[in-house]
Structure formats: C-alpha cells, structure tokens
Design an enzyme around this catalytic site. Structure first.
Site, mmCIF file in Angstrom:
data_model
loop_
_atom_site.group_PDB
_atom_site.id
_atom_site.type_symbol
_atom_site.label_atom_id
_atom_site.label_comp_id
_atom_site.label_asym_id
_atom_site.label_seq_id
_atom_site.Cartn_x
_atom_site.Cartn_y
_atom_site.Cartn_z
ATOM 1 N N GLY A 108 -32.404 -17.895 -3.566
ATOM 2 C CA GLY A 108 -31.677 -16.788 -4.176
ATOM 3 C C GLY A 108 -30.181 -16.835 -3.987
ATOM 4 C CG ASP A 162 -34.311 -14.525 -6.975
ATOM 5 O OD1 ASP A 162 -35.549 -14.434 -6.822
ATOM 6 O OD2 ASP A 162 -33.709 -15.603 -7.030
#
Length: 326
Positions: A108, A162
C-alpha cells in the site's frame, strides 16, 4: 496565529497487507486487511515565503513544483484534492515525502503516501488557522476518500481497501459499497511478510483478472464466491481467537489466486518454503505476480520460517503482529 513563515507539520501513515479477499473484493466480495506499522510513509509540510508549492521526494530523487506537475501525477493530485477539500489555495508550502514502504509490493505504498500528505496538509492548515473546516484536521473518512481518488491513478479500478485500512489504521472487514467494519482481534497473531523483490503494479493484475472474468464470468464468479467465503470464515475465527484455523484458509486462498493467474513461480516458491518450515498457512498478499507473500507463524516457528524465506529468495522479511500491542 503561529508564525507560518517558519511553520512545519509532519504526519505519517502505515503500510498494509491484505489477509484475505484480494481481487474478489473488486467484485463485491469481502476482504480483510490490516495495517503494518513497521513500515510507514511520512509527509512534512513546511511553509514558504513565496507562492510556490514544492514537491520534494528524496527517496525517488524528485524535486518539482506543483505548477509543473502533470494533471495525473499522484503527488500533485493529492495536494490539489486536499487543498480543494479544505477550501484553501495550494500555495506557500513545501511537501517533503519519505517512505520505508517498498513500492509496488502489495504494502500500500501509494495509498500510504496519499494519506500521509492529506493528513499533514489538514494538520498544517488547521494549525495556521487558514482553513475554517480544518479546525481539528480532517476526519479519517475524508482522508480515505481523497486517497481513493488518487488510487484510481495507481490501480485503474481500485477496491478501496488500501486507502481504508491505512487511513483508519486498524483491521477492517471491507465490502465495496458498504460501510467500513472494524472488528475485534480476540487473540493476537503473527505474520511474516516476505518481499519477492519483483515489482508488481496492481493495475496490470487487476486488468488481467477483469479480462478473464469477462471471458468466463461463470468460472470467475465461483472463484470470487469461494474467496469471499474464506474471508468471512477468517473473520469469524479471528473474532473467536481460533487463530490456528486461519492457516488452512490462507493456503486455500492462495490456490484460488493461483487459479486466477495472479500468482507466480517466485511467490509459490516462498509459499512452499514457509509451509515447509512450519508456517500454519501462506499466500500472496496484494495484486500478485510479485510483491509480497504472507505466512502465519507462531513463536516457535517464526525464526525458522524467516530463515527459510530468505533462503528461498525473499529480499526482505518483515514480522508483524496483528492485534494486541504492536
């Protein structure tokens, strides 16, 4: 009002991993993600005497101005979007970005940078009292929304997971289009996160899965259903503290992801090494084709699994605890 001619504010955001549900989450099935606090992105906002906005990202040797950045540049986009949300002009500050999160590895990194920048800008303008709506900074939900817009540049059709788990910095059970659900981790558990060292842009893998889904929707809907069931069952086990049962679910999820074509020889080599060294389960995490894999380990097996992963070609291994004190 502080003297904003010399004013500086810093904010940060963690990395993340997906435990269950990658790819299927794009098609409405549940996914579970957790923050990884051992790696972080940080953004420092420093006031300037002139009207420029300077973007300084030394990790990628970038120094540019907002004015010169292309319209689809992720860093420029999060700055513009955040200033628009705050109702302030983008001017008179430098944004300095640092990150220990590997890029294109399923942790992420893009979302973490966006969250850190948005959070820092919110704190900065709240502190210099230039943005009435930022009197206490921005809510995590707003920060997540802004980061999601930038995720579209990174991933094309992002799930939203995310930006959600990173902005809220807590384990989440995520179903696209439904309210975010945090949940209780009844018993902490430990994961070894192994980096294949292969960059894996999520946008490409997501696009390939979509092409396969369009070609054979019946097959892929069944695959997505099975992944969603694993995610649901995993949440039940985590809330019950029945962590030992998670391993089998992880390995089953890996088989489904391999069937979708998003695993790789390098990932499977690490999965096999982890299982051979005593991990309770292992799977890729994120878009696949590279990036990271995760293994469920115990205090007894942790060291052996880490050694096996490094021997099998992992470029680095991060050990993180989910739940409890991290």
């Amino acid at each position: 009002m502080p003297d904003n001619s010399r004013f500086t504010v810093t904010a940060d955001a963690p990395g993340k991993i997906i435990l269950f549900g990658e790819h299927a989450v794009v098609y409405g099935r549940p996914a579970i993600a957790v923050p990884v606090i051992q790696v972080r992105a940080s953004a420092t906002i420093e006031s300037r005497a002139d009207d420029a906005v300077v973007i300084d990202a030394p990790d990628i040797a970038r120094m540019s101005t907002l004015r010169d950045a292309p319209a689809d540049d992720p860093l420029a986009t999060i700055i513009r979007l955040t200033c628009a949300r705050l109702g302030v002009p983008p001017e008179k500050f430098t944004v300095r970005i640092r990150s220990t999160i590997p890029v294109a590895s399923g942790l992420g990194s893009g979302a973490a940078v966006s969250v850190a920048v948005a959070r820092a800008l919110g704190k900065y303008f709240a502190s210099v009292t230039l943005a009435p709506h930022a009197s206490v900074g921005m809510p995590n939900a707003d920060i997540s929304d802004l980061a999601y817009e930038v995720e579209k540049l990174h991933h094309g059709t992002p799930s939203g997971i995310d930006n959600t788990v990173i902005a809220f910095e807590q384990p989440v059970y995520f179903v696209r289009g439904k309210p975010i659900e945090s949940f209780r981790v009844a018993k902490p558990f430990t994961l070894a996160i192994a980096d294949t060292g292969i960059a894996a842009p999520t946008k490409i893998a997501v696009g390939d899965v979509r092409s396969q889904w369009e070609a054979d929707r019946e097959l892929f809907e069944k695959l997505f259903d099975n992944v969603g069931t694993l995610a649901h069952n995993a949440r039940v086990l985590i809330e019950q503290g029945a962590i030992e049962g998670l391993g089998g679910l992880m390995t089953a999820n890996q088989i489904l992801l391999a069937t979708m074509g998003v695993s790789s020889l390098e990932i499977q080599r690490l999965v096999d090494a982890a299982l051979g060294a005593g991990a309770l389960g292992a799977k890729l995490s994120g878009g696949g084709r590279g990036g990271n894999m995760i293994a469920l380990v115990t205090e007894v097996t942790q060291d052996a699994v880490v050694r096996a992963l490094l021997k099998a070609g992992a470029k680095r291994v991060i050990v993180t605890m989910v739940g409890g004190r991290q």
